[in-house]
Design a protein around this motif. Structure first.
Motif, PDB file in Angstrom:
ATOM      1  N   LEU A  34      12.621  -1.252   6.097  1.00  0.00           N
ATOM      2  CA  LEU A  34      12.010  -2.448   6.684  1.00  0.00           C
ATOM      3  C   LEU A  34      11.323  -2.099   8.010  1.00  0.00           C
ATOM      4  O   LEU A  34      10.249  -2.621   8.315  1.00  0.00           O
ATOM      5  N   SER A  35      11.952  -1.204   8.780  1.00  0.00           N
ATOM      6  CA  SER A  35      11.344  -0.836  10.064  1.00  0.00           C
ATOM      7  C   SER A  35       9.988  -0.164   9.849  1.00  0.00           C
ATOM      8  O   SER A  35       9.062  -0.343  10.638  1.00  0.00           O
ATOM      9  N   PHE A  36       9.859   0.575   8.741  1.00  0.00           N
ATOM     10  CA  PHE A  36       8.562   1.217   8.474  1.00  0.00           C
ATOM     11  C   PHE A  36       7.504   0.186   8.093  1.00  0.00           C
ATOM     12  O   PHE A  36       6.331   0.319   8.465  1.00  0.00           O
ATOM     13  N   ILE A  37       7.926  -0.845   7.344  1.00  0.00           N
ATOM     14  CA  ILE A  37       6.968  -1.905   7.005  1.00  0.00           C
ATOM     15  C   ILE A  37       6.491  -2.588   8.283  1.00  0.00           C
ATOM     16  O   ILE A  37       5.297  -2.795   8.499  1.00  0.00           O
ATOM     17  N   LEU A  38       7.447  -2.903   9.173  1.00  0.00           N
ATOM     18  CA  LEU A  38       7.088  -3.536  10.443  1.00  0.00           C
ATOM     19  C   LEU A  38       6.206  -2.612  11.276  1.00  0.00           C
ATOM     20  O   LEU A  38       5.289  -3.062  11.963  1.00  0.00           O
TER      21      LEU A  38
END
Lengths: 467, 100
Positions: free
Chosen positions: A15-19
């Motif tokens: 999720l942090s990579f998507i953000l």
């Protein structure tokens, strides 16, 4: 560590990579986005040391191996990577990104190879296919990136390298790569994989050699997307959802980004990619240029600028090489103080990559509002008295509109020929990065001021102060 | 994990990847490429997993080399992206430049 917690943390990282990618798409949130990505990556790296281990084929609990070696390799990697990223001149940043991408591709190929050796006969057909894909694309990305690095660093020619029969060699190499790939899948064993990796390295070199300097950014972006896909494929082999998600994200967003870049540059993606197969050797240097150009002194330039009402500066890579960002801002400030309207016309690929020039000018504290993108500045050239082209060439070359078949044909350009006067600050008559003659240099409204961009600008500033 | 689950994750990730970058401005193309480049440095995790399970010299050598390369990719990538983006944030009044 509990398996559920481990996987939950993996999801958090994904999720942090998507953000991170989302944040990087908007100027306000870009830096925070990058930080979020870095935090996620750090978390993932720490957590993997506490990964729950399964049981081996004998039913014995597996143990951790090589922990010290791994930590040492990470430490060396940090000691190499951080100073390189910190010390690099902003002008040389594109080739550093290319190199980072290359080592990433190389790492993916090594991971897949090591896991293939480890699985041995236990590897399922799907795992072997994923391994073959990773090794081929990872090796291509690695050697291709090294060639783009050499091109951008100007350690080798920036022109397309094409040799007679080249396309057959490339086609044969590709066939060899696919053939050995099929061999690996059908028979297993280490030799086919090794031969395949070697051929894929060769293919990466041959694939990038015919790409002209102006197209190199597109190739870097494409290899970047490729590397993402290899990471996803390794994730499949290693049963890691995180790698699958992160790799696919980069692969997908990288593909879109590559297409957008190609659009901004007016290049056909297909033409760039398959240039290798279609390129013909070009006749080197047509008739030697004997036409005369009008060259002026710094005083002439200062006078032209002093009586202008609107001046547009077109910065190019030459400005960055000469480290003249600060001097050009000094000149712009001086002109603004005289009540002259000053703007910078930024071509999407000014510099070496899309957005590169914005980074370089931001470094010199040029006010953001003065940076005008191509679509907005082009209609204003007829009302512009003087255009000052500093170390740019290809992005203002009318050949992109008038000469079908030349390497930059179809690229949108800054229509500086519409302005009253054009001043080129150039080191020499040498053509630009794409290696094409610029007709505009011979135009009656053009004045050339030869010399290092920074020296020339300093002289113009002094002359202007003396007026 | 079943193949179907993997395929689902893969397909959904493709769409997310397309969506998140669909509105990026030209100005940010270079930092975005560099940031995405840093993200695929996450292969470091894969490299550590393989090195961790490696049982013979050859596997260990390959995996450790992969750890080294992946670390350079990941750490260098995030640092260089940050350096680029640092220059985009407003224009501070203080003319202190530590560039160079």
């Amino acid at each position: 560590m509990n398996k559920n917690i481990y996987e939950l943390l993996g999801l958090l990282v994904a999720l942090s990579f998507i953000l991170a990618l989302k944040g990087l798409s908007a100027p306000k949130s870009a830096r925070r986005g990058n930080m979020i990505g870095a935090a996620g990556a750090t978390l993932a790296t720490v957590v993997v040391f506490f990964a729950p281990l399964g049981k081996d084929s004998m039913g014995m609990a597996k143990t951790h191996h090589n922990t010290l070696l791994i930590l040492a390799a990470i430490a060396i990697g940090v000691l190499v990577g951080v100073p390189a990223a910190r010390k690099i001149q902003m002008t040389q940043m594109p080739q550093l990104v290319a190199l980072f991408n290359g080592v990433g591709g190389g790492a993916a190929a090594l991971v897949a190879t090591a896991e293939y050796l480890n699985l041995g006969k236990d590897a399922s057909a799907a795992e072997v296919v994923a391994t073959v894909f990773t090794v081929i694309v990872g090796c291509t990305s690695f050697s291709g990136s090294v060639i783009t690095f050499l091109k951008l660093q100007e350690l080798m020619t920036t022109r397309p390298v094409v040799f007679p029969g080249g396309r057959f060699v490339i086609a044969a190499t590709l066939a060899g790569v696919l053939g050995t790939g099929a061999w690996t899948i059908s028979s297993g064993g280490n030799t086919p994989l090794l031969v395949m990796g070697g051929l894929a390295l060769l293919f990466g070199v041959l694939f990038v050699l015919p790409v002209g300097g102006a197209d190199v950014p597109i190739v870097i972006s494409l290899l970047n997307a490729f590397t993402g896909l290899t990471v996803a494929a390794s994730g499949y082999v290693l049963q890691s959802t995180l790698l699958i998600v992160a790799g696919t994200l980069v692969g997908a967003s990288g593909t879109i980004l590559t297409r957008k870049m190609a659009e901004a540059m007016g290049r056909s993606l297909f033409g760039t990619l398959f240039g290798a197969f279609t390129a013909k050797p070009q006749e080197a240097g047509a008739a030697a240029e004997t036409r005369s150009v009008k060259s002026g002194s710094p005083d002439d330039v200062a006078i032209l600028l002093n009586y202008a009402q609107r001046v547009v500066v077109v910065p190019g890579f030459g400005l960055a090489v000469a480290q003249a960002q600060h001097t050009v801002r000094e000149l712009a400030d001086l002109l603004t103080a005289k009540g002259i309207d000053v703007a910078y016309g930024i071509h999407p690929v000014a510099g070496r990559m899309p957005g590169h020039m914005n980074v370089l000018l931001a470094e010199a504290n040029v006010p953001y509002e003065q940076l005008v993108e191509m679509e907005e500045i082009n209609p204003t050239f007829p009302q512009t008295d003087v255009v000052l082209v500093v170390g740019a060439n290809d992005v203002v070359n009318p050949a992109a509109k008038t000469t079908p078949g030349c390497p930059i044909y179809g690229m949108p350009i800054l229509d500086v020929a519409e302005a009253g006067n054009v001043i080129f600050l150039k080191r020499s008559m040498r053509p630009g990065f794409a290696g094409i003659e610029n007709e505009l240099l011979y135009d009656a409204k053009t004045t050339l001021l030869f010399g290092d961009a920074k020296d020339s600008l300093t002289k113009v500033v002094n002359a202007l102060k003396a007026l | 994990m079943t193949s179907m689950a993997i395929l689902t994750i893969f397909a959904l990730s493709i769409f997310v990847g397309f969506e998140v970058v669909s509105k990026v401005s030209t100005t940010l193309h270079t930092p975005l490429m560099s940031g995405a480049n840093a993200i695929h440095g996450i292969i470091l995790v894969g490299a550590i997993m393989v090195a961790d399970g490696a049982t013979n010299g050859l596997e260990t050598t390959l995996a450790i080399l992969a750890v080294l390369l992946a670390t350079i990719n990941m750490v260098g990538g995030f640092v260089v992206t940050d350096r680029m983006l640092e220059m985009f944030k407003g224009k501070p009044k203080a003319k202190k430049e530590e560039a160079k």
